[in-house]
Design an enzyme around this catalytic site. Structure first.
Site, PDB file in Angstrom:
ATOM      1  N   TYR A   9     -34.398 -32.022  -0.425  1.00  0.00           N
ATOM      2  CA  TYR A   9     -33.392 -31.515  -1.358  1.00  0.00           C
ATOM      3  C   TYR A   9     -32.267 -32.522  -1.580  1.00  0.00           C
ATOM      4  CZ  TYR A   9     -34.926 -26.665  -1.995  1.00  0.00           C
ATOM      5  OH  TYR A   9     -35.593 -25.535  -2.362  1.00  0.00           O
ATOM      6  N   ASP A  38     -48.770 -25.286   5.814  1.00  0.00           N
ATOM      7  CA  ASP A  38     -49.724 -24.620   4.913  1.00  0.00           C
ATOM      8  C   ASP A  38     -50.398 -23.450   5.627  1.00  0.00           C
ATOM      9  OD1 ASP A  38     -50.983 -26.464   6.592  1.00  0.00           O
ATOM     10  OD2 ASP A  38     -52.502 -27.062   5.113  1.00  0.00           O
ATOM     11  N   ASP A  56     -39.971 -17.165   0.280  1.00  0.00           N
ATOM     12  CA  ASP A  56     -40.426 -16.385  -0.884  1.00  0.00           C
ATOM     13  C   ASP A  56     -41.702 -15.613  -0.543  1.00  0.00           C
ATOM     14  OD1 ASP A  56     -38.358 -17.220  -2.577  1.00  0.00           O
ATOM     15  OD2 ASP A  56     -39.718 -17.519  -4.272  1.00  0.00           O
ATOM     16  N   ASP A  68     -37.929 -22.856   1.853  1.00  0.00           N
ATOM     17  CA  ASP A  68     -37.797 -22.272   0.512  1.00  0.00           C
ATOM     18  C   ASP A  68     -39.078 -21.510   0.161  1.00  0.00           C
ATOM     19  OD1 ASP A  68     -36.626 -21.861  -2.059  1.00  0.00           O
ATOM     20  OD2 ASP A  68     -37.893 -23.474  -2.847  1.00  0.00           O
ATOM     21  N   LYS A 122     -45.462 -30.467   8.591  1.00  0.00           N
ATOM     22  CA  LYS A 122     -46.747 -31.070   8.209  1.00  0.00           C
ATOM     23  C   LYS A 122     -46.859 -32.416   8.915  1.00  0.00           C
ATOM     24  CE  LYS A 122     -49.397 -30.492   5.031  1.00  0.00           C
ATOM     25  NZ  LYS A 122     -50.854 -30.144   5.112  1.00  0.00           N
TER      26      LYS A 122
HETATM   27  C1  IPM Z   1     -33.332 -20.453  -2.721  1.00  0.00           C
HETATM   28  C2  IPM Z   1     -33.454 -20.914  -4.155  1.00  0.00           C
HETATM   29  C3  IPM Z   1     -32.738 -22.242  -4.315  1.00  0.00           C
HETATM   30  C4  IPM Z   1     -33.432 -23.247  -3.431  1.00  0.00           C
HETATM   31  C5  IPM Z   1     -32.642 -22.755  -5.768  1.00  0.00           C
HETATM   32  C6  IPM Z   1     -31.980 -21.744  -6.682  1.00  0.00           C
HETATM   33  C7  IPM Z   1     -31.947 -24.076  -5.857  1.00  0.00           C
HETATM   34  O1  IPM Z   1     -34.783 -20.972  -4.523  1.00  0.00           O
HETATM   35  O2  IPM Z   1     -32.202 -20.294  -2.242  1.00  0.00           O
HETATM   36  O3  IPM Z   1     -34.364 -20.235  -2.086  1.00  0.00           O
HETATM   37  O4  IPM Z   1     -34.414 -23.882  -3.838  1.00  0.00           O
HETATM   38  O5  IPM Z   1     -32.988 -23.419  -2.299  1.00  0.00           O
HETATM   39 MG    MG Z   2     -36.132 -20.219  -3.069  1.00  0.00          MG
END
Ligand code: IPM
Ligand code: MG
Length: 371
Positions: free
Chosen positions: A143, A227, A255, A251, A194
């Site tokens: 990042y 993975d 999700d 990240d 990884k």
């Molecule tokens: C998160 C989001 C952010 C990230 C974006 C909005 C920059 O996806 O907080 O998970 O990638 O960290």
């Molecule tokens: Mg995210």
């Protein structure tokens, strides 16, 4: 009772709608704890800040964020700002807050509330009772690594470059956060990287192994390729207690974990800095894991739970109000037990409510639980 300073940054899209819900919940706790317990400030961030100031966060807002006890962040972004310069894009405001406040530890708990075991796309037995915590490194890795650019190679080709980079101390401190938290839970940490293709993964694995062995003999620390970790999260998520990983894998894995809980609209997060050497306080920001959801913005349909639960994490981690944080978690569970469902967690037989309806159900549950 000490005053706790909170900076509200609602942002864009549903960010403003769910922040309005959080305000109501803050007001409820303010009344309970004694008016003036929470001192609120507000500012714009993301696209809203771009519209107002031409950048994703103003210096004045950054100064407020530096001075406050905790930032409560909504969500940023939307198609309206697709064309703005890269450095001014809405997400840049969020990333600057994380970086400048040095919020290296991102806690993303994925809890499947009993009432929502059927809302997940996975089978009930896979997710029922799930309680895992993803600890994501938040200020390093790909990042922020340099160089980060698109280079013109001069032969009609361009080269896009991002740099994945981690130093020993960055890995040590995030692994320590994960292990400390594991001590308060299931005493198990899975470190994910990884190492089979990345040098940063080799170092990550080495450092995590050493920290676990030398400093946390009471914690079971194992390693899983990232993975495989994604796959295991949907295969049998209850094998995990705490997962620790770098910024990018965190990240993605968070999700995935969100869907185990029924919806991305359920996941709160806390981003913490190191304790101040003098005061012991940590800089902190609390935000839902989901984004600004431009597709439903303005319809009043957004699920406010991740935002409200993020305030709950502020109660727990910034203000030491653990009983209040527990009460809020119980109220969210109780509101779900009544059958109230926003569209994202709607299912057979549920009462479909909007942002306001869900907020009202949580406030009512708070009243009932504290009566
Ligand atoms: C998160 C989001 C952010 C990230 C974006 C909005 C920059 O996806 O907080 O998970 O990638 O960290
Ligand atoms: Mg995210």
């Amino acid at each position: 009772m000490a005053t706790h300073k909170l900076l509200l940054l609602p942002g864009d899209g549903i960010g403003t709608e769910i922040m309005a819900s959080a305000r109501q919940v803050i007001a409820w706790f303010d009344a309970r704890l004694g008016a003036g317990t929470f001192a609120l400030e507000e500012d714009v961030v993301g696209g809203a800040a771009y519209d107002a100031h031409g950048k994703a966060i103003s210096e004045a807002a950054m100064d407020k964020a530096m001075a406050t006890d905790a930032v409560l962040f909504g969500a940023v972004g939307g198609p309206k700002w697709d064309g703005v310069p890269y450095d001014a894009r809405p997400e840049a405001g969020l990333l600057r807050l994380r970086k400048d406040l040095a919020l290296f530890a991102n806690l993303r708990p994925a809890i499947c509330y009993p009432a929502l075991a059927d809302a997940s796309s996975l089978k009930r037995e896979i997710v029922e009772g799930l309680d895992i915590l993803i600890v994501r490194e938040l200020t390093g890795g790909v990042y922020f690594g340099e160089p980060k650019e698109i280079r013109d190679l001069g032969n009609g080709q361009k080269r896009g470059i991002d740099t994945q980079v981690y130093d020993t101390y960055e890995i040590e401190r995030i692994v320590r956060v994960a292990c400390d938290l594991a001590r308060t839970r299931g005493k198990k940490v899975t470190s994910s990287e990884k190492r089979n293709v990345m040098k940063s993964g080799v170092l990550w694995n080495e450092v995590a192994t050493r920290v676990g062995r030398d400093e946390y003999p009471d914690i079971t620390l194992d390693h899983m390729l990232a993975d495989n970790c994604g796959m295991q999260l949907v295969r049998w998520p209850k094998q995990f207690d705490v997962i620790v990983c770098d910024n990018l894998f965190g990240d993605m894995l968070s999700d995935i974990a969100a869907m185990l809980t029924g919806s991305l609209g359920m996941l709160p997060s806390a981003s913490l800095g190191a304790p101040d050497t003098r005061t012991g306080r940590r800089k902190a920001m609390y935000e839902p894991v989901h984004g600004s959801a431009p597709d439903i913005a303005g319809t009043g349909a957004a699920n406010p739970i991740a935002m409200i639960a993020s305030f709950g994490m502020a109660l727990r981690y910034s203000f030491g109000l653990v009983a209040e944080a527990d009460l809020l978690d119980k109220a969210i569970a109780a509101a779900l037990e009544t059958g109230a469902r926003t569209r994202d967690i709607g299912g057979g037989g549920a009462t479909l409510v909007g942002t306001d309806g869900m907020t009202a159900a949580i406030l009512k549950a708070l009243d009932e639980l504290s009566a």
